[in-house]
Design a protein around this motif. Sequence first.
Motif, PDB file in Angstrom:
ATOM      1  N   CYS A 129      -7.182 -67.671   6.364  1.00  0.00           N
ATOM      2  CA  CYS A 129      -8.441 -67.293   5.730  1.00  0.00           C
ATOM      3  C   CYS A 129      -8.430 -65.829   5.305  1.00  0.00           C
ATOM      4  O   CYS A 129      -8.925 -65.487   4.223  1.00  0.00           O
ATOM      5  CB  CYS A 129      -9.607 -67.566   6.672  1.00  0.00           C
ATOM      6  SG  CYS A 129     -10.024 -69.333   6.812  1.00  0.00           S
ATOM      7  N   LEU A 130      -7.868 -64.966   6.131  1.00  0.00           N
ATOM      8  CA  LEU A 130      -7.775 -63.555   5.757  1.00  0.00           C
ATOM      9  C   LEU A 130      -6.933 -63.374   4.496  1.00  0.00           C
ATOM     10  O   LEU A 130      -7.249 -62.538   3.637  1.00  0.00           O
ATOM     11  CB  LEU A 130      -7.180 -62.745   6.905  1.00  0.00           C
ATOM     12  CG  LEU A 130      -8.065 -62.583   8.150  1.00  0.00           C
ATOM     13  CD1 LEU A 130      -7.313 -61.821   9.230  1.00  0.00           C
ATOM     14  CD2 LEU A 130      -9.366 -61.867   7.802  1.00  0.00           C
ATOM     15  N   LYS A 131      -5.875 -64.172   4.375  1.00  0.00           N
ATOM     16  CA  LYS A 131      -5.048 -64.130   3.170  1.00  0.00           C
ATOM     17  C   LYS A 131      -5.848 -64.595   1.958  1.00  0.00           C
ATOM     18  O   LYS A 131      -5.748 -64.020   0.869  1.00  0.00           O
ATOM     19  CB  LYS A 131      -3.810 -65.003   3.361  1.00  0.00           C
ATOM     20  CG  LYS A 131      -2.859 -64.993   2.171  1.00  0.00           C
ATOM     21  CD  LYS A 131      -1.651 -65.873   2.430  1.00  0.00           C
ATOM     22  CE  LYS A 131      -0.719 -65.896   1.229  1.00  0.00           C
ATOM     23  NZ  LYS A 131       0.461 -66.789   1.443  1.00  0.00           N
ATOM     24  N   MET A 132      -6.666 -65.639   2.149  1.00  0.00           N
ATOM     25  CA  MET A 132      -7.490 -66.154   1.054  1.00  0.00           C
ATOM     26  C   MET A 132      -8.512 -65.111   0.615  1.00  0.00           C
ATOM     27  O   MET A 132      -8.723 -64.887  -0.586  1.00  0.00           O
ATOM     28  CB  MET A 132      -8.205 -67.429   1.493  1.00  0.00           C
ATOM     29  CG  MET A 132      -9.175 -67.990   0.461  1.00  0.00           C
ATOM     30  SD  MET A 132     -10.105 -69.414   1.065  1.00  0.00           S
ATOM     31  CE  MET A 132     -11.053 -68.651   2.380  1.00  0.00           C
ATOM     32  N   TYR A 133      -9.163 -64.431   1.588  1.00  0.00           N
ATOM     33  CA  TYR A 133     -10.127 -63.387   1.244  1.00  0.00           C
ATOM     34  C   TYR A 133      -9.462 -62.291   0.412  1.00  0.00           C
ATOM     35  O   TYR A 133     -10.048 -61.778  -0.541  1.00  0.00           O
ATOM     36  CB  TYR A 133     -10.724 -62.760   2.511  1.00  0.00           C
ATOM     37  CG  TYR A 133     -11.423 -63.733   3.440  1.00  0.00           C
ATOM     38  CD1 TYR A 133     -12.043 -64.872   2.949  1.00  0.00           C
ATOM     39  CD2 TYR A 133     -11.456 -63.505   4.812  1.00  0.00           C
ATOM     40  CE1 TYR A 133     -12.672 -65.764   3.796  1.00  0.00           C
ATOM     41  CE2 TYR A 133     -12.090 -64.378   5.671  1.00  0.00           C
ATOM     42  CZ  TYR A 133     -12.687 -65.513   5.159  1.00  0.00           C
ATOM     43  OH  TYR A 133     -13.316 -66.393   6.012  1.00  0.00           O
TER      44      TYR A 133
END
Length: 371
Positions: free
Chosen positions: A265-269
């Motif tokens: 999710c951090l990568k997606m953000y």
Amino acid sequence: LYACSTCTPPGAEPAGICLACSYECHGTHRLFELYTKRNFRCDCGNSKFKNLQCKLLPEKGKVNSGNKYNDNFYGLYCICKRPYPDPEDEIPDEMIQCIVCEDWFHGRHLGAVPPESGDFHEMVCQACMKHCHFLWAYASQLAVFLLMGMYLPVPPLTKANSLEDEGIVLKVEESEEQKKEIKKESGVEHHDAKEEKQSEHNEPSTSSGYSSKFLQKFPVEIAETTSEFSFCKLKELQSKPFVKKDTATFWPSNWRSKLCICEDCLKMYSELEVQFLTDEYDTVLAYENKGTSDQETERRDPLMDTLNSMNRVQQVELICEYNDLKTELTDYLRRFADEGTVVKREDIQHFFEEFQSRKRRRTDRMQYYCS
């Protein structure tokens, strides 16, 4: 943050200026208030301004490459690209700022009627909901959401009962208490409990020390308390049916703290350039609270804060020293005022050297007695 239409009219490069420069460098100009813009540096006096040099910081870079601009910098807002206040708009309407793009929107141009202002804290506009499509999975559980013509929090979406809203099926899970009541009424609660206990007894343990059935019941809690169990809140929500509409969404306070912060999710953000959604200091509320705290700090008297941290003897000594310094400095500066001469840095240094010398002489003459 402000924009100056006098220096950067329509057709010129957009630019933003800070509050201090709006007073010092653009006091007589026509300004647009932009409120807040994240990660923005003041443009006053840089290459965007042809005939203006910043009075507060003359030496500036030619351009602030990290700044982002939109129609707000020309005094135009919302999808209708109108000014605010709009002299041609006779409809009273509140304007709301999107926390993602930071543009301002008329309430009637959000695709849904906004809730009462006290019922939500933040808004994400239609375009940003399309850009941040993952937010729809969270909206079903966190947002103040449109359901059957009214705004209210949508209950957890999984299995069991269903209803239709504009052709979309919402599935609402029965609570554990409701299930127990049903079991009691049917007289099978004891049998089910015995069967569940037997099943748990035979359930193999996982590497984290919890049974898989236990992890299924409390996945979020276990993920937060053990590093051996990797859990993505978003994937869990996306595995269940959720509502997706072409509207803005409205969110309560602290909803951002419930967003998943797993590695994926951090990568997606980062890819969507919305890392700020997980920053607890990014919200307007945090910004306003910091401003209030700073004002309270400025209003406090440093001398009184120091005195309050001392005992009685130290307080008396400090007050006497302060009064001596105040009296001698006032007398010293009065001579310059009477003579009409300028006080220089060397004069102040000389005063404090003399003051320290007199203080040492007074201290050397003091007598101390032992009781």
